[in-house]
Motif scaffolding. Structure first.
Motif, PDB file in Angstrom:
ATOM      1  N   UNK A   1      -3.719 -24.522  13.737  1.00 44.94           N
ATOM      2  CA  UNK A   1      -4.969 -23.960  14.238  1.00 44.94           C
ATOM      3  C   UNK A   1      -5.763 -24.966  15.060  1.00 44.94           C
ATOM      4  N   UNK A   2      -5.482 -26.240  14.851  1.00 36.42           N
ATOM      5  CA  UNK A   2      -6.311 -27.278  15.422  1.00 36.42           C
ATOM      6  C   UNK A   2      -5.568 -28.065  16.494  1.00 36.42           C
ATOM      7  N   UNK A   3      -6.364 -28.709  17.359  1.00 39.74           N
ATOM      8  CA  UNK A   3      -5.783 -29.502  18.444  1.00 39.74           C
ATOM      9  C   UNK A   3      -6.214 -30.959  18.383  1.00 39.74           C
ATOM     10  N   UNK A   4      -6.846 -31.392  17.283  1.00 43.65           N
ATOM     11  CA  UNK A   4      -7.301 -32.780  17.174  1.00 43.65           C
ATOM     12  C   UNK A   4      -6.135 -33.695  16.840  1.00 43.65           C
ATOM     13  N   UNK A   5      -6.403 -34.983  16.774  1.00 48.43           N
ATOM     14  CA  UNK A   5      -5.320 -35.959  16.638  1.00 48.43           C
ATOM     15  C   UNK A   5      -4.619 -35.845  15.293  1.00 48.43           C
ATOM     16  N   UNK A   6      -5.325 -35.515  14.211  1.00 47.11           N
ATOM     17  CA  UNK A   6      -4.672 -35.377  12.906  1.00 47.11           C
ATOM     18  C   UNK A   6      -3.690 -34.203  12.925  1.00 47.11           C
ATOM     19  N   UNK A   7      -4.116 -33.071  13.480  1.00 47.26           N
ATOM     20  CA  UNK A   7      -3.225 -31.912  13.568  1.00 47.26           C
ATOM     21  C   UNK A   7      -2.019 -32.225  14.450  1.00 47.26           C
ATOM     22  N   UNK A   8      -2.247 -32.909  15.559  1.00 48.18           N
ATOM     23  CA  UNK A   8      -1.132 -33.273  16.437  1.00 48.18           C
ATOM     24  C   UNK A   8      -0.174 -34.215  15.718  1.00 48.18           C
ATOM     25  N   UNK A   9      -0.725 -35.156  14.954  1.00 47.29           N
ATOM     26  CA  UNK A   9       0.115 -36.074  14.194  1.00 47.29           C
ATOM     27  C   UNK A   9       0.954 -35.330  13.167  1.00 47.29           C
ATOM     28  N   UNK A  10       0.356 -34.363  12.481  1.00 45.50           N
ATOM     29  CA  UNK A  10       1.099 -33.621  11.466  1.00 45.50           C
ATOM     30  C   UNK A  10       2.226 -32.797  12.087  1.00 45.50           C
ATOM     31  N   UNK A  11       1.985 -32.234  13.257  1.00 44.59           N
ATOM     32  CA  UNK A  11       3.050 -31.485  13.919  1.00 44.59           C
ATOM     33  C   UNK A  11       4.193 -32.416  14.323  1.00 44.59           C
ATOM     34  N   UNK A  12       3.850 -33.610  14.783  1.00 42.76           N
ATOM     35  CA  UNK A  12       4.894 -34.568  15.160  1.00 42.76           C
ATOM     36  C   UNK A  12       5.661 -35.074  13.942  1.00 42.76           C
ATOM     37  N   UNK A  13       4.973 -35.320  12.852  1.00 42.27           N
ATOM     38  CA  UNK A  13       5.655 -35.773  11.632  1.00 42.27           C
ATOM     39  C   UNK A  13       6.608 -34.698  11.147  1.00 42.27           C
ATOM     40  N   UNK A  14       6.166 -33.428  11.175  1.00 41.14           N
ATOM     41  CA  UNK A  14       7.034 -32.318  10.761  1.00 41.14           C
ATOM     42  C   UNK A  14       8.260 -32.221  11.647  1.00 41.14           C
ATOM     43  N   UNK A  15       8.130 -32.626  12.903  1.00 42.83           N
ATOM     44  CA  UNK A  15       9.257 -32.575  13.834  1.00 42.83           C
ATOM     45  C   UNK A  15      10.164 -33.789  13.703  1.00 42.83           C
ATOM     46  N   UNK A  16       9.834 -34.728  12.799  1.00 45.40           N
ATOM     47  CA  UNK A  16      10.703 -35.866  12.537  1.00 45.40           C
ATOM     48  C   UNK A  16      10.430 -37.104  13.370  1.00 45.40           C
ATOM     49  N   UNK A  17       9.271 -37.177  14.027  1.00 47.54           N
ATOM     50  CA  UNK A  17       9.000 -38.302  14.920  1.00 47.54           C
ATOM     51  C   UNK A  17       8.967 -39.635  14.187  1.00 47.54           C
ATOM     52  N   UNK A  18       8.364 -39.680  12.997  1.00 50.33           N
ATOM     53  CA  UNK A  18       8.286 -40.954  12.259  1.00 50.33           C
ATOM     54  C   UNK A  18       9.680 -41.427  11.861  1.00 50.33           C
ATOM     55  N   UNK A  19      10.549 -40.507  11.444  1.00 51.94           N
ATOM     56  CA  UNK A  19      11.908 -40.904  11.062  1.00 51.94           C
ATOM     57  C   UNK A  19      12.692 -41.442  12.253  1.00 51.94           C
TER      58      UNK A  19
END
Length: 503
Positions: free
Chosen positions: A81-99
């Motif tokens: 629902x959100x476009x702020x940096x925390x929401x963007x970070x969570x979407x990237x983490x879910x996509x495996x970016x940190x791994x």
């Protein structure tokens, strides 16, 4: 929400599944954490605490409940629902970016320092990016343990763990079982999976009306890449480590998902993309409660609540297809895209499961922007204006001038789209709605929307309709789905089902 103790207690004691994913209940006496709808008897209020994420509960020393499996609950709708940096970070983490890229890679994609990202995630979620990624690795490992026959060492590395020891320790800490015991426990009464496939359940928050969601995917399916077959939507997936195919079938309380992956390390990312495609982390109660205050929309919502927005597994693909489909019919857009796929897509080999039928017509991955950027524009069989817009979009995507990824800045992406000659408001809004995932994207110039508005007694001109729709914010993308549902277009209903139906 987790900071409102009394509200969390009421939600947990009501066993309300609508709050699953919004917060997690931790029991101080047993050191177990649960989803709000867990059927277990709750302790006294003073023996409960609440966390905003499974990672925060795990980091505080709590183990996942074996009964309600809180790590497998629907994701928090906040991140979509959100476009702020925390929401963007969570979407990237879910996509495996940190791994794949580590915390520095995550921070670079967001345009912040690693320290800033760590601080913001800790403040809102009680856990940093490494802990959040660890929680996801644990859930991925659980899926592989329970749904495949992979050796445990292969499970460990496929789930993203650096060592088998770290895998064993994490599984024991999170689930209070060894990996072998977890597989044995899950295997009781479970039908054997076909070799090479993973079968899992994708949860969602009820209510859930699948008609427009699967109807749209089936009606716009590009031959070779997508198809509707045997009551399920099938498509190929381009993933960071390889490719895969997926089958998604709506059932009363979940989506049945069958995945075949060329590299098991793509599992978490594939699941995340499928959930995003079907908008499974939406909060339909919140959406319908607001939209239902409009007397023009209320009858549509009462008849078939819980409509989702059909999104995408690949925003770049969606954007390119949106430009191909400008000012032509759905059938013509499919034909144009199919020609592009046949000529420039990546062929994939798919094999039939043991004892099963072949996987149908899935033959290609959609072309990459790099492959399309190398084409002679004159070879594209389309009107000159649309060909020029398509070529400009390809160039912007291939050079990185336009970022439509899961961690992209929505406002920046929309501004960049608006600056590309030949991409008008309708196309930009479709990309924002289905590609970026903006829940408030609106299509006041869309013919179907205007026709539905006129039929319902709403203002039919774009300006007047936009003014009226201000009351629907921030859920105007969902209002579009309800408006489209009044049409006779095949996209408004799931193949083989009555025009209005509800799972």
């Amino acid at each position: 929400m987790h900071t409102d103790f009394d509200r969390c207690v009421r939600a947990a004691r009501s066993k309300d599944p609508r709050f699953d994913g919004w917060f997690f209940t931790a029991v101080l006496t047993t050191r177990i954490y649960c989803r709000p709808s867990c059927p277990a008897v709750l302790p006294k209020d003073r023996n409960m605490s609440f966390y905003p994420s499974a990672a925060a509960a795990q980091q505080a020393g709590f183990r996942a409940c074996k009964r309600c499996r809180p790590d497998a609950s629907p994701g928090s709708p906040r991140w979509n629902e959100r476009a702020d940096v925390v929401a963007r970070a969570m979407r990237l983490i879910a996509d495996g970016t940190v791994d794949r890229e580590g915390v520095p890679g995550l921070a670079a994609r967001l345009g912040y320092s690693a320290r800033q990202i760590e601080r913001q995630l800790l403040a809102e979620l009680g856990a940093g990016p490494l802990a959040l990624a660890r929680a996801q690795r644990a859930q991925t490992a659980r899926v592989l343990i329970e749904t495949s026959e992979l050796p445990m060492a292969d499970v460990a590395f496929a789930a993203g763990f650096a060592s088998v020891r770290a895998f064993n320790e994490t599984v024991r800490a999170v689930f209070a079982l060894t990996p072998t015991a977890l597989r044995a426990r899950a295997g009781r009464g479970r039908p054997a999976a076909a070799p090479g496939t993973l079968t899992l359940r994708l949860p969602f928050r009820a209510p859930f009306t699948p008609d427009n969601l699967f109807g749209h995917l089936a009606a716009t399916a590009v031959p070779g890449v997508e198809e509707w077959r045997d009551g399920a939507y099938h498509r190929t997936l381009r993933l960071p480590y390889g490719h895969g195919t997926v089958s998604l079938r709506p059932l009363p309380d979940h989506i049945a998902c069958r995945l075949a992956l060329s590299d098991q390390r793509d599992l978490a990312g594939a699941i995340s993309r499928c959930r995003r495609l079907l908008d499974l982390d939406a909060d339909p109660e919140a959406v319908d409660a607001l939209l239902g205050t409009d007397p023009h929309l209320a009858p549509l919502i009462d008849k078939a609540p819980g409509r989702r927005v059909p999104r995408t597994v690949d925003a770049e693909e969606l954007a390119l297809r949106a430009v191909l489909g400008q000012q032509v019919s759905t059938a013509a857009a499919r034909t144009l895209a199919a020609r592009l796929v046949t000529a420039h897509g990546t062929p994939v080999e798919t094999s039939a499961p043991a004892g099963g039928r072949p996987p149908g017509g899935l033959t290609h991955l959609f072309p990459t922007t790099e492959a399309l950027a190398a084409l002679d524009p004159a070879s594209l069989a389309m009107p000159a204006g649309r060909r020029a817009a398509f070529t400009r979009l390809v160039t912007a995507l291939a050079t990185g001038d336009l970022d439509l990824g899961v961690g992209s800045d929505w406002n920046r992406a929309r501004a960049r789209l608006a600056g590309i000659p030949g991409i008008g408001p309708w196309t930009a809004d479709i990309i924002a709605m289905r590609g970026l995932g903006d829940p408030d994207a609106f299509l006041p110039t869309d013919l179907g929307v205007r026709r539905a508005a006129a039929g319902l007694g709403l203002p039919a001109t774009p300006g007047a309709l936009t003014r009226h729709a201000a009351a629907w914010r921030p859920w105007r993308a969902y209002a579009v789905q309800y408006l489209w549902s009044t049409d006779d277009h095949p996209a408004a209903r799931m193949p083989g089902r009555p025009r209005e139906g509800r799972v």
